[in-house]
Design a protein around this motif. Structure first.
Motif, mmCIF file in Angstrom:
data_model
loop_
_atom_site.group_PDB
_atom_site.id
_atom_site.type_symbol
_atom_site.label_atom_id
_atom_site.label_comp_id
_atom_site.label_asym_id
_atom_site.label_seq_id
_atom_site.Cartn_x
_atom_site.Cartn_y
_atom_site.Cartn_z
ATOM 1 N N SER A 10 62.279 45.739 34.699
ATOM 2 C CA SER A 10 63.574 45.050 34.712
ATOM 3 C C SER A 10 63.886 44.527 36.105
ATOM 4 N N THR A 11 63.634 45.342 37.124
ATOM 5 C CA THR A 11 63.881 44.910 38.497
ATOM 6 C C THR A 11 62.930 43.797 38.900
ATOM 7 N N ALA A 12 61.664 43.911 38.494
ATOM 8 C CA ALA A 12 60.696 42.860 38.809
ATOM 9 C C ALA A 12 61.136 41.520 38.226
ATOM 10 N N MET A 34 59.540 38.790 40.571
ATOM 11 C CA MET A 34 58.230 39.255 41.016
ATOM 12 C C MET A 34 57.266 39.189 39.837
ATOM 13 N N PRO A 35 56.125 38.522 39.977
ATOM 14 C CA PRO A 35 55.204 38.388 38.845
ATOM 15 C C PRO A 35 54.549 39.709 38.474
ATOM 16 N N VAL A 36 54.680 40.090 37.210
ATOM 17 C CA VAL A 36 54.048 41.293 36.677
ATOM 18 C C VAL A 36 53.538 40.988 35.272
ATOM 19 N N ASP A 37 52.634 41.817 34.790
ATOM 20 C CA ASP A 37 52.060 41.633 33.460
ATOM 21 C C ASP A 37 52.906 42.382 32.428
ATOM 22 N N HIS A 38 53.830 41.666 31.793
ATOM 23 C CA HIS A 38 54.733 42.320 30.854
ATOM 24 C C HIS A 38 54.014 42.788 29.588
ATOM 25 N N HIS A 39 52.871 42.215 29.283
ATOM 26 C CA HIS A 39 52.172 42.645 28.071
ATOM 27 C C HIS A 39 51.621 44.066 28.199
ATOM 28 N N LEU A 40 51.597 44.595 29.438
ATOM 29 C CA LEU A 40 51.124 45.966 29.645
ATOM 30 C C LEU A 40 52.224 47.011 29.496
ATOM 31 N N VAL A 41 53.471 46.560 29.286
ATOM 32 C CA VAL A 41 54.583 47.511 29.190
ATOM 33 C C VAL A 41 54.348 48.570 28.110
ATOM 34 N N THR A 64 41.067 45.883 37.065
ATOM 35 C CA THR A 64 41.435 46.074 38.461
ATOM 36 C C THR A 64 42.862 45.594 38.742
ATOM 37 N N ALA A 65 43.656 45.382 37.700
ATOM 38 C CA ALA A 65 45.014 44.859 37.874
ATOM 39 C C ALA A 65 46.032 45.949 38.109
ATOM 40 N N SER A 66 45.618 47.146 38.409
ATOM 41 C CA SER A 66 46.554 48.231 38.667
ATOM 42 C C SER A 66 46.048 49.053 39.832
ATOM 43 N N GLY A 67 46.965 49.404 40.729
ATOM 44 C CA GLY A 67 46.593 50.264 41.839
ATOM 45 C C GLY A 67 46.979 49.735 43.198
ATOM 46 N N GLY A 68 47.541 48.507 43.247
ATOM 47 C CA GLY A 68 48.039 48.004 44.514
ATOM 48 C C GLY A 68 47.023 47.271 45.348
ATOM 49 N N VAL A 69 45.765 47.229 44.914
ATOM 50 C CA VAL A 69 44.747 46.486 45.645
ATOM 51 C C VAL A 69 44.804 45.016 45.244
ATOM 52 N N THR A 70 45.000 44.764 43.950
ATOM 53 C CA THR A 70 45.350 43.434 43.485
ATOM 54 C C THR A 70 46.786 43.508 42.993
ATOM 55 N N PHE A 71 47.478 42.417 42.998
ATOM 56 C CA PHE A 71 48.904 42.429 42.734
ATOM 57 C C PHE A 71 49.179 42.709 41.263
ATOM 58 N N GLY A 72 50.153 43.546 41.015
ATOM 59 C CA GLY A 72 50.554 43.865 39.651
ATOM 60 C C GLY A 72 50.457 45.347 39.414
#
Length: 226
Positions: free
Chosen positions: A97-99, A104-111, A217-225
């Motif tokens: 919600s804050t993103a 801020m771009p995030v992958d909402h399909h992963l919610v 690799t889209a989780s963990g802060g190394v790549t964005f998201g």
């Protein structure tokens, strides 16, 4: 046998006292507040941190500490589990919600996937927090080992096996070892080490191969998201 028993009269079931619901309500409130604070703060801070610090606001272990804290603040075991669950679920909702609010771009399909992870990890963390503060015997060791175990597991699974980012692996490993040394006197050390090893093995599988299949690799802060 009394005459009442003979003619089939039984004592009425006592209604649950309103006071019995108070600890659960408090646990739920604690979990919701902690989850909202952590989820919101993570989304706000994340765009402003660079490597190697960005993984601290884009990984599972810090969020699980929210569930751990919520469980530790609860006075009873059941409400502690509920508090851990709600803390982690609210973290996910507050983060996304804050993103959205700050664009801020995030992958909402992963919610849905992250909510499912919260539904599993939250109760585990909440129980660990309660065990650390209120428990005895194996449950106390379980709670004392959880924070260190999840950080070391993420160091191995996420940043070692999946993302191959060694600075973050070292950072999370050092945090995990520090937490382990802080807790080593909280319960018998053989029990703490046994639980820590169990958390590391199970967590490394989740943070590594399992997340690799679902999020790559889209989780963990190394790549964005997230």
């Amino acid at each position: 046998m009394t005459s009442d028993k003979l003619i089939g009269i039984t004592e009425p079931v006592r209604p649950r006292r309103p006071a019995d619901a108070v600890p659960l309500a408090i646990g739920v409130l604690i979990g919701a507040l902690i989850g909202a604070l952590i989820g919101t703060a993570t989304a706000v801070v994340q765009p402003h941190l660079g490597l190697p610090w960005s993984p601290l606001v884009n990984s599972a272990s810090p969020w699980l500490l929210g569930g751990f804290a919520a469980g530790a603040l609860a006075r009873r075991q059941g409400p502690a589990v509920a508090a851990g669950l709600l803390a982690c679920v609210v973290e996910v909702r507050a983060y996304y919600s804050t993103a959205t609010a700050i664009a801020m771009p995030v992958d909402h399909h992963l919610v849905p996937f992250w909510l499912a992870c919260a539904a599993v990890g939250g109760p585990v963390a909440g129980l660990a927090g309660w065990g650390w503060r209120q428990g005895t015997g194996p449950l106390r060791a379980y709670g004392a080992a959880f924070p260190a175990g999840t950080f070391i597991a993420e160091a191995v699974g996420a940043y070692g096996l999946r993302l191959h980012y060694h600075p973050a692996a070292a950072l999370f490993g050092l945090i995990g070892v520090a937490l382990l040394f802080l807790q080593i006197r909280h319960a018998p050390w053989p029990d703490i080490l046994t639980w820590t090893a169990a958390f590391v093995v199970a967590g490394a599988i989740v943070y590594g191969p399992l997340l690799d299949v679902v999020v790559g690799t889209a989780s963990g802060g190394v790549t964005f998201g997230p």
